[in-house]
Scaffold this active site. Structure first.
Site, PDB file in Angstrom:
ATOM      1  N   ASP A 137       0.854  -1.193   0.000  1.00  9.09           N
ATOM      2  CA  ASP A 137       0.000   0.000   0.000  1.00  9.09           C
ATOM      3  C   ASP A 137       0.883   1.234   0.000  1.00  9.09           C
ATOM      4  OD1 ASP A 137      -2.438   1.357   0.021  1.00  9.09           O
ATOM      5  OD2 ASP A 137      -2.516   1.462   2.200  1.00  9.09           O
ATOM      6  N   ASP A 141       3.653   1.824   8.331  1.00 11.03           N
ATOM      7  CA  ASP A 141       3.434   0.457   8.808  1.00 11.03           C
ATOM      8  C   ASP A 141       3.318  -0.478   7.621  1.00 11.03           C
ATOM      9  OD1 ASP A 141       0.634  -0.047   7.988  1.00 11.03           O
ATOM     10  OD2 ASP A 141       0.140   1.528   9.409  1.00 11.03           O
TER      11      ASP A 141
END
Length: 362
Positions: free
Chosen positions: A233, A250
């Site tokens: 992502d 993250d």
């Protein structure tokens, strides 16, 4: 202690009982003393908090959405972050946890076996009742200046180092970025979704099916496509820039996939701008490791998968009160007409003779 008046968490409202007291109690139950400072950070999927620690430091606590990832998938995320750091790739793995029985809230302590436990070696995933959580050091930074070619080359080198580590071994439990798992599964979940208006359903399904068929063909044409562990992502909002260089916020969407998946969301603007950005990224990337240039043919198929997957993600989360508030237009005919038009544009882009993104050859 937790707020006893808080409503219980359910599958539709998984965070209803996640009060500030419970958040702080959970951190202390797993071995980290807090000083009472707490700030909720933006996140639709999970609940993420900045926590003040008693020693004066700051940490970030992530409470995972129930039912999204298995324990094994979360622990693979944690292990990948640690593996990256061990290879001197800037990453922020979770902190080790240690159960402190006297700090466990009474409600959880009196629950059935397994209500409170640690997972991982070393333990990095804590389970407290219905909640699973991890704690990471806070890392600051700002958005990268993606108009700067030197920044893009640095990002390219950074991604190459990450992908080099990612290629060492596959994920055993996490998802694979591909047409079947990412695209068709999302399409099928929307086929009977009541949020897709009946008058828009036939045309959206027709263009989705056509777009997915073309994406399938594009993947099939890259013979011997190499999949590796990725960030998954990689958009600008997930990158923080510091004087020492970039790091990712993250790895919540880490997956198996082609390397180009971590490139295309960093490209924006007119065709000439995107081409210059991609050139700079690949210039940095190939100074560290080889890039399979055939993967450029997968940029528009991957964008297509994300379009469909994003709609399915909102639909799956619609019973969470945060989602209707954030996406009030989701069940409108206008939204689904726009999505069908976007997929038609993707069909046009993927139908080019050599299926190379048109903005690379215009």
């Amino acid at each position: 202690m937790p707020d006893h008046d808080a409503p219980p968490a359910t599958g539709d409202t998984p965070y209803a009982d996640l009060t500030p007291d419970l958040v702080l109690d959970a951190i202390e139950a797993f071995g980290h003393r807090v000083d009472g400072r707490l700030l909720q950070l933006n996140s639709y999927e999970n609940r993420v908090f900045q926590i003040g620690l008693e020693d004066g430091g700051m940490a970030v606590a992530k409470f995972y959405r129930a039912g999204r990832w298995t324990d094994e998938q979360i622990l693979e995320e944690h292990a990948f972050a640690q593996e990256l750091l061990d290879a001197e790739v800037p990453a922020v793995p979770p902190l080790p946890l240690a159960l402190v029985p006297e700090r466990v809230p009474a409600e959880a302590a009196g629950g059935p076996p397994g209500t409170v436990r640690l997972m991982g070696t070393p333990p990095t995933l804590g389970v407290l009742g219905a909640h699973r959580l991890a704690l990471s050091p806070r890392r600051g930074g700002r958005s990268p200046e993606l108009e700067d070619p030197d920044v893009l080359r640095w990002l390219g080198r950074f991604l190459a180092r990450m992908h080099t580590v990612g290629a060492r071994r596959p994920f055993a439990h996490r998802l694979t970025m591909g047409v079947a798992e990412t695209g068709r599964a999302a399409r099928d979940s929307l086929a009977d979704c009541p949020l897709l208006p009946p008058d828009q359903r036939p045309q959206w399904l027709a263009v989705a099916d056509q777009a997915l068929d073309l994406a399938d063909e594009a993947f099939a044409r890259v013979d011997g496509l190499r999949l590796r562990r990725l960030h998954g992502d990689c958009h600008p909002g997930n990158i923080l820039w510091t004087p020492e260089g970039p790091h990712f916020v993250d790895l919540d969407d880490a997956c198996m996939g082609p390397a180009v998946q971590d490139f295309w969301m960093l490209l924006s603007g007119e065709a000439s701008e995107r081409t210059r950005q991609l050139d700079a990224l690949l210039d940095g990337y190939e100074s560290v490791c080889e890039f399979d240039w055939r993967e450029l043919k997968l940029i528009e198929p991957l964008r297509t998968l994300r379009l469909i997957h994003h709609s399915a993600w909102i639909a799956r989360r619609w019973h969470d009160p945060a989602f209707p508030a954030a996406f009030p237009w989701f069940d409108s005919g206008v939204y689904w007409q726009q999505q069908a038009d976007a997929l038609r544009q993707q069909i046009d882009l993927m139908s080019r003779v050599d299926d190379t993104p048109s903005w690379l050859i215009d």
